[in-house]
Motif scaffolding. Structure first.
Motif, PDB file in Angstrom:
ATOM      1  N   LEU A   1      -1.274 -10.896 -21.288  1.00 48.50           N
ATOM      2  CA  LEU A   1      -0.912 -12.294 -21.536  1.00 48.50           C
ATOM      3  C   LEU A   1       0.271 -12.667 -20.652  1.00 48.50           C
ATOM      4  CD1 LEU A   1      -1.046 -12.653 -25.441  1.00 48.50           C
ATOM      5  CD2 LEU A   1      -2.756 -13.421 -23.776  1.00 48.50           C
ATOM      6  N   ASN A   2       0.255 -13.894 -20.175  1.00 44.67           N
ATOM      7  CA  ASN A   2       1.360 -14.433 -19.382  1.00 44.67           C
ATOM      8  C   ASN A   2       1.880 -15.667 -20.107  1.00 44.67           C
ATOM      9  OD1 ASN A   2       2.347 -16.561 -17.313  1.00 44.67           O
ATOM     10  ND2 ASN A   2       2.512 -14.631 -16.202  1.00 44.67           N
ATOM     11  N   VAL A   3       3.138 -15.621 -20.484  1.00 48.26           N
ATOM     12  CA  VAL A   3       3.748 -16.721 -21.236  1.00 48.26           C
ATOM     13  C   VAL A   3       4.843 -17.349 -20.380  1.00 48.26           C
ATOM     14  CG1 VAL A   3       4.894 -17.408 -23.375  1.00 48.26           C
ATOM     15  CG2 VAL A   3       3.298 -15.489 -23.379  1.00 48.26           C
TER      16      VAL A   3
ATOM     17  N   VAL B   1       0.375 -20.393 -22.296  1.00 50.56           N
ATOM     18  CA  VAL B   1      -0.182 -19.039 -22.344  1.00 50.56           C
ATOM     19  C   VAL B   1      -1.359 -18.945 -21.378  1.00 50.56           C
ATOM     20  CG1 VAL B   1      -1.307 -17.296 -23.794  1.00 50.56           C
ATOM     21  CG2 VAL B   1       0.533 -18.717 -24.735  1.00 50.56           C
ATOM     22  N   GLU B   2      -1.411 -17.861 -20.637  1.00 50.06           N
ATOM     23  CA  GLU B   2      -2.529 -17.587 -19.739  1.00 50.06           C
ATOM     24  C   GLU B   2      -2.991 -16.150 -19.972  1.00 50.06           C
ATOM     25  OE1 GLU B   2      -1.404 -18.311 -15.737  1.00 50.06           O
ATOM     26  OE2 GLU B   2      -1.061 -20.465 -16.024  1.00 50.06           O
ATOM     27  N   GLY B   3      -4.269 -15.923 -19.746  1.00 50.44           N
ATOM     28  CA  GLY B   3      -4.820 -14.576 -19.917  1.00 50.44           C
ATOM     29  C   GLY B   3      -6.325 -14.606 -19.881  1.00 50.44           C
TER      30      GLY B   3
ATOM     31  N   ASN C   1     -10.585 -21.358 -26.200  1.00 45.05           N
ATOM     32  CA  ASN C   1     -10.254 -21.831 -27.549  1.00 45.05           C
ATOM     33  C   ASN C   1      -9.232 -20.918 -28.223  1.00 45.05           C
ATOM     34  OD1 ASN C   1     -12.135 -19.783 -27.696  1.00 45.05           O
ATOM     35  ND2 ASN C   1     -13.122 -20.567 -29.568  1.00 45.05           N
ATOM     36  N   THR C   2      -9.358 -19.598 -27.949  1.00 43.74           N
ATOM     37  CA  THR C   2      -8.379 -18.651 -28.507  1.00 43.74           C
ATOM     38  C   THR C   2      -7.025 -18.834 -27.831  1.00 43.74           C
ATOM     39  OG1 THR C   2     -10.145 -17.055 -28.936  1.00 43.74           O
ATOM     40  CG2 THR C   2      -7.877 -16.224 -28.927  1.00 43.74           C
ATOM     41  N   ARG C   3      -7.029 -18.994 -26.522  1.00 44.21           N
ATOM     42  CA  ARG C   3      -5.775 -19.188 -25.785  1.00 44.21           C
ATOM     43  C   ARG C   3      -5.067 -20.450 -26.259  1.00 44.21           C
ATOM     44  NH1 ARG C   3      -4.252 -22.374 -22.042  1.00 44.21           N
ATOM     45  NH2 ARG C   3      -6.372 -23.195 -21.753  1.00 44.21           N
ATOM     46  N   ILE C   4      -5.804 -21.536 -26.433  1.00 40.89           N
ATOM     47  CA  ILE C   4      -5.207 -22.797 -26.882  1.00 40.89           C
ATOM     48  C   ILE C   4      -4.627 -22.659 -28.285  1.00 40.89           C
ATOM     49  CG2 ILE C   4      -5.743 -25.186 -27.522  1.00 40.89           C
ATOM     50  CD1 ILE C   4      -7.805 -25.195 -25.252  1.00 40.89           C
ATOM     51  N   GLN C   5      -5.309 -21.921 -29.146  1.00 45.68           N
ATOM     52  CA  GLN C   5      -4.812 -21.734 -30.506  1.00 45.68           C
ATOM     53  C   GLN C   5      -3.538 -20.897 -30.526  1.00 45.68           C
ATOM     54  OE1 GLN C   5      -6.139 -23.339 -33.230  1.00 45.68           O
ATOM     55  NE2 GLN C   5      -4.171 -22.606 -34.105  1.00 45.68           N
TER      56      GLN C   5
ATOM     57  N   TYR D   1      10.239 -18.652 -14.499  1.00 44.04           N
ATOM     58  CA  TYR D   1      10.291 -17.463 -15.360  1.00 44.04           C
ATOM     59  C   TYR D   1       9.014 -17.378 -16.173  1.00 44.04           C
ATOM     60  CZ  TYR D   1      11.519 -14.215 -19.053  1.00 44.04           C
ATOM     61  OH  TYR D   1      11.502 -13.158 -19.932  1.00 44.04           O
ATOM     62  N   ALA D   2       8.480 -16.175 -16.298  1.00 46.42           N
ATOM     63  CA  ALA D   2       7.302 -15.931 -17.129  1.00 46.42           C
ATOM     64  C   ALA D   2       7.423 -14.537 -17.732  1.00 46.42           C
ATOM     65  CB  ALA D   2       6.018 -16.044 -16.304  1.00 46.42           C
ATOM     66  N   PHE D   3       6.973 -14.426 -18.985  1.00 46.47           N
ATOM     67  CA  PHE D   3       6.977 -13.133 -19.656  1.00 46.47           C
ATOM     68  C   PHE D   3       5.550 -12.584 -19.647  1.00 46.47           C
ATOM     69  CE2 PHE D   3       6.346 -10.432 -23.320  1.00 46.47           C
ATOM     70  CZ  PHE D   3       7.418  -9.552 -23.230  1.00 46.47           C
ATOM     71  N   ASN D   4       5.420 -11.361 -19.197  1.00 51.03           N
ATOM     72  CA  ASN D   4       4.101 -10.736 -19.110  1.00 51.03           C
ATOM     73  C   ASN D   4       3.980  -9.604 -20.135  1.00 51.03           C
ATOM     74  OD1 ASN D   4       2.904 -12.091 -16.647  1.00 51.03           O
ATOM     75  ND2 ASN D   4       4.814 -11.305 -15.796  1.00 51.03           N
TER      76      ASN D   4
END
Length: 221
Positions: free
Chosen positions: A104-106, A116-118, A123-127, A213-216
């Motif tokens: 996941l990339n936040v 959120v990306e991944g 639909n799961t990512r959006i939730q 900045y992104a948290f992985n």
């Protein structure tokens, strides 16, 4: 007048003349000589370290300032937010029955919300995004992390290079205050953020940091 008297008078006059020649002149004609001598005494000569700090002295001062940084305390503060963000994301993976090693990339959007990306269903990512954006504790921890971690990362890298190769980073010297009372983590974060706004992107990237900045999570899995 006897010959003895003449010799005594001549001797006295000669002695007085010699004394006048040996006595320093106090008239106006002596001023230029005095000024020139004084200038020669006070004028610094090339390489005279009494007036200009040498490069080695400046390097020593930089190392002394860097050694005063409470890096252990900074890392502990940032580490608490790192652990909280990491655990929250892991719980989200479990909540939506995703593999624990899912990457996941936040990151933060321009309006400050969490993105959120991944490689997961949209639909799961959006939730997950919605859940994180309504989680006040997560957003606060992530916001702190987005400014604290880049600052800590920059300082840690600069100090390691200094210790390994003796290379001083001028950006680090600018960041650290000579007054230890103003070297708290938030003080350093504020100065680093100001510095990032003023220097070029190339300098920031060369220091090992990017402006975004992104948290992985599980990025290497």
């Amino acid at each position: 007048m006897s010959l003895l008297t003449s010799l005594i008078r001549a001797s006295t006059q000669f002695q007085q003349a010699m004394e006048r020649r040996q006595t320093p002149s106090t008239g106006p004609e002596a001023a230029p000589g005095k000024a020139q001598a004084k200038a020669m005494e006070t004028e610094p000569t090339p390489g005279d370290d009494r007036f200009t700090p040498s490069e080695n002295n400046q390097s020593d001062l930089s190392r002394l300032k860097a050694r005063r940084l409470a890096m252990t305390d900074y890392k502990q503060t940032v580490g608490q937010d790192l652990a909280f963000v990491r655990e929250t994301l892991r719980h989200k993976l479990a909540e939506y029955n995703l593999h624990p090693a899912t990457a996941l990339n936040v990151s933060k959007t321009e309006n400050g919300s969490v993105a959120v990306e991944g490689k997961i269903a949209d639909n799961t990512r959006i939730q997950i995004e919605k859940d994180l954006n309504v989680n006040k504790n997560f957003k606060e921890a992530f916001n702190r992390l987005s400014v604290n971690e880049p600052t800590l990362h920059f300082m840690d890298n600069a100090l390691k290079l200094n210790q390994a190769y003796g290379v001083n980073n001028p950006l680090l010297d600018t960041l650290i205050s000579e007054n230890q009372q103003f070297n708290g983590l938030q003080d350093l974060v504020h100065r680093y953020d100001t510095m990032r706004r003023s220097v070029s992107a190339e300098q920031i990237e060369a220091a090992g940091n990017s402006r975004a900045y992104a948290f992985n999570l599980n990025a290497r899995a």
